[in-house]
Write a protein that holds these residues in place. Structure first.
Motif, PDB file in Angstrom:
ATOM      1  N   ASN A 268      -7.692  -1.788  -4.439  1.00 48.71           N
ATOM      2  CA  ASN A 268      -6.923  -2.509  -3.419  1.00 48.71           C
ATOM      3  C   ASN A 268      -6.941  -4.019  -3.616  1.00 48.71           C
ATOM      4  O   ASN A 268      -6.769  -4.784  -2.675  1.00 48.71           O
ATOM      5  CB  ASN A 268      -7.375  -2.154  -2.005  1.00 48.71           C
ATOM      6  CG  ASN A 268      -6.863  -0.798  -1.587  1.00 48.71           C
ATOM      7  OD1 ASN A 268      -5.772  -0.386  -1.967  1.00 48.71           O
ATOM      8  ND2 ASN A 268      -7.659  -0.095  -0.807  1.00 48.71           N
ATOM      9  N   LYS A 269      -7.137  -4.458  -4.851  1.00 50.57           N
ATOM     10  CA  LYS A 269      -7.076  -5.878  -5.184  1.00 50.57           C
ATOM     11  C   LYS A 269      -5.615  -6.242  -5.453  1.00 50.57           C
ATOM     12  O   LYS A 269      -4.937  -5.585  -6.245  1.00 50.57           O
ATOM     13  CB  LYS A 269      -7.942  -6.157  -6.414  1.00 50.57           C
ATOM     14  CG  LYS A 269      -7.923  -7.597  -6.856  1.00 50.57           C
ATOM     15  CD  LYS A 269      -8.763  -7.785  -8.112  1.00 50.57           C
ATOM     16  CE  LYS A 269      -8.524  -9.155  -8.708  1.00 50.57           C
ATOM     17  NZ  LYS A 269      -9.085  -9.259 -10.053  1.00 50.57           N
ATOM     18  N   LEU A 270      -5.139  -7.287  -4.800  1.00 51.70           N
ATOM     19  CA  LEU A 270      -3.759  -7.722  -4.961  1.00 51.70           C
ATOM     20  C   LEU A 270      -3.589  -8.407  -6.319  1.00 51.70           C
ATOM     21  O   LEU A 270      -4.391  -9.252  -6.704  1.00 51.70           O
ATOM     22  CB  LEU A 270      -3.371  -8.690  -3.836  1.00 51.70           C
ATOM     23  CG  LEU A 270      -1.901  -9.051  -3.734  1.00 51.70           C
ATOM     24  CD1 LEU A 270      -1.068  -7.826  -3.362  1.00 51.70           C
ATOM     25  CD2 LEU A 270      -1.705 -10.152  -2.697  1.00 51.70           C
ATOM     26  N   ILE A 271      -2.528  -8.034  -7.014  1.00 53.93           N
ATOM     27  CA  ILE A 271      -2.223  -8.598  -8.325  1.00 53.93           C
ATOM     28  C   ILE A 271      -0.830  -9.212  -8.251  1.00 53.93           C
ATOM     29  O   ILE A 271       0.102  -8.615  -7.717  1.00 53.93           O
ATOM     30  CB  ILE A 271      -2.259  -7.510  -9.419  1.00 53.93           C
ATOM     31  CG1 ILE A 271      -3.643  -6.862  -9.471  1.00 53.93           C
ATOM     32  CG2 ILE A 271      -1.877  -8.093 -10.773  1.00 53.93           C
ATOM     33  CD1 ILE A 271      -3.676  -5.595 -10.304  1.00 53.93           C
ATOM     34  N   LEU A 272      -0.694 -10.410  -8.795  1.00 54.12           N
ATOM     35  CA  LEU A 272       0.586 -11.115  -8.833  1.00 54.12           C
ATOM     36  C   LEU A 272       0.998 -11.307 -10.280  1.00 54.12           C
ATOM     37  O   LEU A 272       0.175 -11.660 -11.118  1.00 54.12           O
ATOM     38  CB  LEU A 272       0.442 -12.491  -8.160  1.00 54.12           C
ATOM     39  CG  LEU A 272       1.612 -13.461  -8.309  1.00 54.12           C
ATOM     40  CD1 LEU A 272       2.798 -13.004  -7.460  1.00 54.12           C
ATOM     41  CD2 LEU A 272       1.187 -14.866  -7.910  1.00 54.12           C
TER      42      LEU A 272
ATOM     43  N   VAL B 125       4.305  -8.225  -7.022  1.00 51.37           N
ATOM     44  CA  VAL B 125       2.957  -7.972  -6.509  1.00 51.37           C
ATOM     45  C   VAL B 125       2.695  -6.475  -6.504  1.00 51.37           C
ATOM     46  O   VAL B 125       3.609  -5.668  -6.396  1.00 51.37           O
ATOM     47  CB  VAL B 125       2.732  -8.534  -5.083  1.00 51.37           C
ATOM     48  CG1 VAL B 125       2.792 -10.043  -5.070  1.00 51.37           C
ATOM     49  CG2 VAL B 125       3.696  -7.935  -4.083  1.00 51.37           C
ATOM     50  N   LYS B 126       1.430  -6.133  -6.636  1.00 46.67           N
ATOM     51  CA  LYS B 126       0.979  -4.753  -6.503  1.00 46.67           C
ATOM     52  C   LYS B 126      -0.512  -4.791  -6.223  1.00 46.67           C
ATOM     53  O   LYS B 126      -1.127  -5.857  -6.219  1.00 46.67           O
ATOM     54  CB  LYS B 126       1.279  -3.942  -7.767  1.00 46.67           C
ATOM     55  CG  LYS B 126       0.518  -4.377  -9.011  1.00 46.67           C
ATOM     56  CD  LYS B 126       0.903  -3.486 -10.184  1.00 46.67           C
ATOM     57  CE  LYS B 126       0.269  -3.904 -11.485  1.00 46.67           C
ATOM     58  NZ  LYS B 126       0.673  -3.017 -12.594  1.00 46.67           N
ATOM     59  N   ILE B 127      -1.077  -3.622  -5.969  1.00 44.36           N
ATOM     60  CA  ILE B 127      -2.518  -3.528  -5.811  1.00 44.36           C
ATOM     61  C   ILE B 127      -3.057  -2.581  -6.867  1.00 44.36           C
ATOM     62  O   ILE B 127      -2.376  -1.656  -7.297  1.00 44.36           O
ATOM     63  CB  ILE B 127      -2.951  -3.077  -4.392  1.00 44.36           C
ATOM     64  CG1 ILE B 127      -2.274  -1.772  -3.992  1.00 44.36           C
ATOM     65  CG2 ILE B 127      -2.715  -4.168  -3.375  1.00 44.36           C
ATOM     66  CD1 ILE B 127      -2.749  -1.216  -2.660  1.00 44.36           C
ATOM     67  N   ASP B 128      -4.293  -2.854  -7.255  1.00 43.34           N
ATOM     68  CA  ASP B 128      -4.924  -1.964  -8.224  1.00 43.34           C
ATOM     69  C   ASP B 128      -5.686  -0.864  -7.483  1.00 43.34           C
ATOM     70  O   ASP B 128      -5.607  -0.758  -6.252  1.00 43.34           O
ATOM     71  CB  ASP B 128      -5.817  -2.749  -9.196  1.00 43.34           C
ATOM     72  CG  ASP B 128      -7.020  -3.400  -8.534  1.00 43.34           C
ATOM     73  OD1 ASP B 128      -7.358  -3.080  -7.362  1.00 43.34           O
ATOM     74  OD2 ASP B 128      -7.649  -4.256  -9.187  1.00 43.34           O
ATOM     75  N   LYS B 129      -6.433  -0.066  -8.204  1.00 41.95           N
ATOM     76  CA  LYS B 129      -7.157   1.065  -7.602  1.00 41.95           C
ATOM     77  C   LYS B 129      -8.227   0.630  -6.615  1.00 41.95           C
ATOM     78  O   LYS B 129      -8.674   1.419  -5.789  1.00 41.95           O
ATOM     79  CB  LYS B 129      -7.763   1.921  -8.717  1.00 41.95           C
ATOM     80  CG  LYS B 129      -6.697   2.627  -9.512  1.00 41.95           C
ATOM     81  CD  LYS B 129      -7.255   3.402 -10.665  1.00 41.95           C
ATOM     82  CE  LYS B 129      -6.088   4.087 -11.353  1.00 41.95           C
ATOM     83  NZ  LYS B 129      -6.244   4.277 -12.742  1.00 41.95           N
TER      84      LYS B 129
ATOM     85  N   LYS C 220       0.825  -1.209   0.000  1.00 41.70           N
ATOM     86  CA  LYS C 220       0.000   0.000   0.000  1.00 41.70           C
ATOM     87  C   LYS C 220       0.860   1.262   0.000  1.00 41.70           C
ATOM     88  O   LYS C 220       0.520   2.253  -0.653  1.00 41.70           O
ATOM     89  CB  LYS C 220      -0.953  -0.011   1.188  1.00 41.70           C
ATOM     90  CG  LYS C 220      -2.078  -1.017   1.005  1.00 41.70           C
ATOM     91  CD  LYS C 220      -3.001  -1.053   2.202  1.00 41.70           C
ATOM     92  CE  LYS C 220      -4.109  -2.085   1.977  1.00 41.70           C
ATOM     93  NZ  LYS C 220      -5.007  -2.176   3.127  1.00 41.70           N
ATOM     94  N   ALA C 221       1.984   1.225   0.713  1.00 33.88           N
ATOM     95  CA  ALA C 221       2.890   2.385   0.710  1.00 33.88           C
ATOM     96  C   ALA C 221       3.430   2.633  -0.692  1.00 33.88           C
ATOM     97  O   ALA C 221       3.433   3.769  -1.174  1.00 33.88           O
ATOM     98  CB  ALA C 221       4.034   2.153   1.698  1.00 33.88           C
ATOM     99  N   ALA C 222       3.867   1.569  -1.358  1.00 34.25           N
ATOM    100  CA  ALA C 222       4.400   1.723  -2.717  1.00 34.25           C
ATOM    101  C   ALA C 222       3.332   2.230  -3.677  1.00 34.25           C
ATOM    102  O   ALA C 222       3.623   3.034  -4.570  1.00 34.25           O
ATOM    103  CB  ALA C 222       4.976   0.397  -3.207  1.00 34.25           C
ATOM    104  N   SER C 223       2.104   1.817  -3.465  1.00 32.53           N
ATOM    105  CA  SER C 223       1.026   2.254  -4.368  1.00 32.53           C
ATOM    106  C   SER C 223       0.780   3.757  -4.265  1.00 32.53           C
ATOM    107  O   SER C 223       0.329   4.379  -5.230  1.00 32.53           O
ATOM    108  CB  SER C 223      -0.261   1.487  -4.093  1.00 32.53           C
ATOM    109  OG  SER C 223      -0.895   1.938  -2.913  1.00 32.53           O
TER     110      SER C 223
END
Length: 171
Positions: free
Chosen positions: A116-120, A110-114, A6-9
């Motif tokens: 907050n869904k986790l994407i791998l 990994v990241k999250i989309d707008k 979340k911080a990186a996003s």
């Protein structure tokens, strides 16, 4: 881990991921039954912005992340310039860069989309990391120089000492 994602996003970087050991180590820690997470020397945040390849921008982004979470060893790298350092043809995206990491088990992001869904992302799939297999990426088997980089990383990273169940494949 989600706190870091979340911080990186919050940086709103184009084509960004937290990748490599941050993801792999958590999987291997879990598969080894470790109660505490192993020490991560850095948290790799990558992104792709071919309009601004100034390395100073990366340092500023690391500073921004340290403002949010000061105790995390952030490392931010724009993949639009990393091909120069790695002496290979330019990447076309962050996922392209991940697909050229030295080990299949490390080629994860990994990241999250707008929402907050986790994407791998796992360009080589998850079998190797889940089966505790450390293998070179096909890209790193193409030249003697890349093979040497892979083999040097095995020695330098000393993964077998940390995760004794992994099987290391040599070329």
């Amino acid at each position: 881990m989600m706190e870091l994602v979340k911080a990186a996003s919050k940086l709103n970087l184009p084509d960004w991921w937290i990748c490599a050991g941050f993801v792999r180590s958590k999987i291997w820690d879990t598969l080894h039954g470790f109660e505490n997470r192993t020490n991560t020397p850095d948290v790799d945040v990558i992104y792709f912005d071919d309009e601004n390849i100034d390395e100073n921008t990366e340092k500023e982004l690391e500073d921004e992340l340290r403002e949010i979470l000061p105790d995390i060893p952030w490392s931010v790298k724009n993949q639009a310039r990393m091909h120069v350092i790695n002496d290979i043809p330019p990447y076309i995206s962050s996922e392209d860069a991940i697909s050229k990491f030295p080990e299949t088990a490390t080629a994860l992001g990994v990241k999250i989309d707008k929402n907050n869904k986790l994407i791998l992302t796992a360009p080589c799939g998850l079998d190797d990391v889940l089966n505790l297999e450390l293998k070179p990426m096909p890209y790193f088997q193409e030249t003697k120089e890349r093979v040497a980089i892979y083999e040097e990383r095995i020695i330098k990273k000393n993964w077998k000492e940390i995760w004794h169940k992994i099987k290391v494949h040599h070329i």
